[in-house]
Write a protein that holds these residues in place. Sequence first.
Motif, PDB file in Angstrom:
ATOM      1  N   ALA A 161      -1.779   9.279   6.749  1.00  0.00           N
ATOM      2  CA  ALA A 161      -0.586   8.508   6.359  1.00  0.00           C
ATOM      3  C   ALA A 161       0.569   9.408   5.925  1.00  0.00           C
ATOM      4  O   ALA A 161       1.739   9.029   6.089  1.00  0.00           O
ATOM      5  CB  ALA A 161      -0.935   7.535   5.227  1.00  0.00           C
ATOM      6  N   SER A 162       0.268  10.597   5.392  1.00  0.00           N
ATOM      7  CA  SER A 162       1.331  11.518   4.952  1.00  0.00           C
ATOM      8  C   SER A 162       2.217  11.940   6.120  1.00  0.00           C
ATOM      9  O   SER A 162       3.372  12.307   5.925  1.00  0.00           O
ATOM     10  CB  SER A 162       0.735  12.786   4.329  1.00  0.00           C
ATOM     11  N   SER A 185      -4.358  16.499   4.335  1.00  0.00           N
ATOM     12  CA  SER A 185      -4.022  15.236   3.699  1.00  0.00           C
ATOM     13  C   SER A 185      -4.531  14.110   4.575  1.00  0.00           C
ATOM     14  O   SER A 185      -4.996  14.337   5.701  1.00  0.00           O
ATOM     15  CB  SER A 185      -2.513  15.103   3.513  1.00  0.00           C
ATOM     16  N   ASP A 204       4.100  12.905  -1.797  1.00  0.00           N
ATOM     17  CA  ASP A 204       2.964  12.004  -1.622  1.00  0.00           C
ATOM     18  C   ASP A 204       2.006  12.288  -2.777  1.00  0.00           C
ATOM     19  O   ASP A 204       1.188  13.213  -2.725  1.00  0.00           O
ATOM     20  CB  ASP A 204       2.281  12.202  -0.270  1.00  0.00           C
ATOM     21  N   VAL A 245       2.017  17.107  -0.767  1.00  0.00           N
ATOM     22  CA  VAL A 245       0.947  16.197  -1.213  1.00  0.00           C
ATOM     23  C   VAL A 245       0.244  16.851  -2.400  1.00  0.00           C
ATOM     24  O   VAL A 245      -0.155  18.013  -2.304  1.00  0.00           O
ATOM     25  CB  VAL A 245      -0.062  15.944  -0.070  1.00  0.00           C
ATOM     26  N   HIS A 279      -5.124   2.303  -4.005  1.00  0.00           N
ATOM     27  CA  HIS A 279      -6.384   2.008  -3.308  1.00  0.00           C
ATOM     28  C   HIS A 279      -7.541   2.199  -4.315  1.00  0.00           C
ATOM     29  O   HIS A 279      -7.442   3.040  -5.206  1.00  0.00           O
ATOM     30  CB  HIS A 279      -6.512   2.968  -2.112  1.00  0.00           C
ATOM     31  N   GLY A 332      -2.456  -1.245  -2.562  1.00  0.00           N
ATOM     32  CA  GLY A 332      -1.165  -1.238  -3.243  1.00  0.00           C
ATOM     33  C   GLY A 332      -0.574   0.151  -3.310  1.00  0.00           C
ATOM     34  O   GLY A 332      -1.278   1.152  -3.166  1.00  0.00           O
ATOM     35  N   SER A 346      -0.620   5.769  -4.656  1.00  0.00           N
ATOM     36  CA  SER A 346      -1.486   4.759  -4.023  1.00  0.00           C
ATOM     37  C   SER A 346      -2.363   4.109  -5.086  1.00  0.00           C
ATOM     38  O   SER A 346      -2.830   4.779  -6.011  1.00  0.00           O
ATOM     39  CB  SER A 346      -2.393   5.406  -2.973  1.00  0.00           C
ATOM     40  N   LEU A 402       5.441   5.067   1.775  1.00  0.00           N
ATOM     41  CA  LEU A 402       5.861   6.304   2.456  1.00  0.00           C
ATOM     42  C   LEU A 402       6.790   5.981   3.624  1.00  0.00           C
ATOM     43  O   LEU A 402       7.786   6.679   3.857  1.00  0.00           O
ATOM     44  CB  LEU A 402       4.624   7.076   2.958  1.00  0.00           C
ATOM     45  N   ASN A 410       0.858  -1.193   0.000  1.00  0.00           N
ATOM     46  CA  ASN A 410       0.000   0.000   0.000  1.00  0.00           C
ATOM     47  C   ASN A 410       0.890   1.239   0.000  1.00  0.00           C
ATOM     48  O   ASN A 410       2.116   1.122   0.166  1.00  0.00           O
ATOM     49  CB  ASN A 410      -0.973   0.017   1.202  1.00  0.00           C
ATOM     50  N   ALA A 411       0.296   2.396  -0.198  1.00  0.00           N
ATOM     51  CA  ALA A 411       1.095   3.627  -0.265  1.00  0.00           C
ATOM     52  C   ALA A 411       1.660   4.006   1.099  1.00  0.00           C
ATOM     53  O   ALA A 411       2.741   4.595   1.184  1.00  0.00           O
ATOM     54  CB  ALA A 411       0.245   4.775  -0.812  1.00  0.00           C
ATOM     55  N   THR A 412       0.940   3.673   2.165  1.00  0.00           N
ATOM     56  CA  THR A 412       1.430   3.981   3.505  1.00  0.00           C
ATOM     57  C   THR A 412       2.772   3.287   3.734  1.00  0.00           C
ATOM     58  O   THR A 412       3.716   3.895   4.272  1.00  0.00           O
ATOM     59  CB  THR A 412       0.393   3.524   4.556  1.00  0.00           C
ATOM     60  N   TYR A 427      -9.627  17.038   3.748  1.00  0.00           N
ATOM     61  CA  TYR A 427      -9.512  16.119   4.858  1.00  0.00           C
ATOM     62  C   TYR A 427      -9.725  16.882   6.153  1.00  0.00           C
ATOM     63  O   TYR A 427      -9.626  18.099   6.181  1.00  0.00           O
ATOM     64  CB  TYR A 427      -8.102  15.511   4.896  1.00  0.00           C
TER      65      TYR A 427
HETATM   66  C1  LIG Z   1      -4.828   7.181  -0.054  1.00  0.00           C
HETATM   67  C2  LIG Z   1      -3.751   8.031   0.492  1.00  0.00           C
HETATM   68  C3  LIG Z   1      -2.677   7.518   1.232  1.00  0.00           C
HETATM   69  C4  LIG Z   1      -2.600   6.100   1.685  1.00  0.00           C
HETATM   70  O1  LIG Z   1      -2.677   5.207   0.650  1.00  0.00           O
HETATM   71  P1  LIG Z   1      -2.833   3.633   0.970  1.00  0.00           P
HETATM   72  O2  LIG Z   1      -2.487   2.994  -0.342  1.00  0.00           O
HETATM   73  O3  LIG Z   1      -4.266   3.450   1.361  1.00  0.00           O
HETATM   74  O4  LIG Z   1      -1.905   3.286   2.061  1.00  0.00           O
HETATM   75  C5  LIG Z   1      -1.662   8.379   1.607  1.00  0.00           C
HETATM   76  N1  LIG Z   1      -1.700   9.680   1.304  1.00  0.00           N
HETATM   77  C6  LIG Z   1      -2.732  10.230   0.634  1.00  0.00           C
HETATM   78  C7  LIG Z   1      -2.700  11.685   0.299  1.00  0.00           C
HETATM   79  C8  LIG Z   1      -3.797   9.423   0.220  1.00  0.00           C
HETATM   80  O5  LIG Z   1      -4.824   9.980  -0.426  1.00  0.00           O
END
Ligand SMILES: *Cc1c(COP(=O)(O)O)cnc(C)c1O
Length: 387
Positions: free
Chosen positions: A83-84, A80, A158, A132, A186, A196, A184, A59, A54-56, A331
């Motif tokens: 996770a950022s 954001s 990000d 971001v 998602h 992913g 990401s 990062l 995943n993107a997390t 957000y």
């Molecule tokens: C969706 C998102 C993430 C996290 O992505 P995942 O793949 O769900 O871990 C992180 N940063 C931003 C800005 C996002 O929109």
Amino acid sequence: MFIPYGRQTISQKDIDAVCRVLKSDYLTQGDMTERFEAALAEYCRSQYAVLTNNATAALHLACLALGVSSEDIVWTTPISFVASANCALYCGASVDFVDIDPNTYNMSVSALKNKLIQAREANRLPKVVIPVHMTGQSCDMESIHKLSQEFKFSILEDASHAIGGRYKDQPIGSCLYSDIVVFSFHPVKIITTGEGGVALTNNKTLEKKIRLMRSHGITRNPELMTKLPDGPWYYQQLRLGYNYRMTDIQAALGFSQLSSVDIFVRRRHELAKRYDDALGSMALKLPLQTSDTYSSYHLYVIRLCKNDDISRQREIFEYLIDNGVGVNLHYIPIYKQPYYSKFKLNQKAFVESEAYYKSAISLPIYPQLREEQQDIVIDLIKKALKH
Ligand SMILES: *Cc1c(COP(=O)(O)O)cnc(C)c1O
């Protein structure tokens, strides 16, 4: 029928690609991950791509590769997903925020510059800055890159929202103005692998670190080992890594989805244009597009303008939900989260983020949103504002 704010587009070709992997010998660690990595690097014109679960995770690995540790401070934007900022906390670092630009909702370059000057005086400069690309529109990367050279910080983009977008005629992900870029996959994002993510870079050392840490910190490369291998079975763990790998099932889906990314983004632009035209005469602030960016339009955010409407943000939001429109708010400023209260940040300093949070609403936008559905959304907004 409920209209969500975002959703995936899956074709028969995508389904066939996934089924082929399911019938093959390797569900993970086969060749689909490498093929998708190569295709992403080619599409984005970057040197390297490392897929993650995943993107997390991407990062997190990016922060580790950039050397973020408990002595460090990392800056990102308050507007954001958590996770950022969490990625820096995983490394034991502390986090601070830079207020947003009132028109693009991206990190404000002037706010960044002012904060850097103050931080230099306090001897508390950030190790990494994480811009971001909010809604899929690139930040002013050239200016942020210039500041990084003057103030000596690394840049981690990000770009979770932004595959398929462009900045100064280069694909987002080219890493021309940063050390690492993360996307990401998602299902609500532009293309999906279920869960992913990916980290892109042009720096071979960073790529090696990310790849090592993605798989337990284990290597099978004799050149990296502390002694000669005991035998063909041998591997060595060099660092405390993670299992952040993507499966081949997911990589096959992503590889297939990537061939549609430009079509998806074009369709998102058509829908954005229809919103622009239909809502342009209302008392609303619509998404501003700067001349050097081509957004992926992951989100279409409207801002309420009249004080009376702003005071009714929640009422308008609930009215749309009650009528089957899946609006959202991207957000909640991250510093408002209880977990972040320990950083004792002065929330009032983030004037633009506070104003944004009080007035923003994300409208449905995704390639398969039908025009008659979009017209329902538009009519309901008009009714909600006249209430
Ligand atoms: C969706 C998102 C993430 C996290 O992505 P995942 O793949 O769900 O871990 C992180 N940063 C931003 C800005 C996002 O929109």
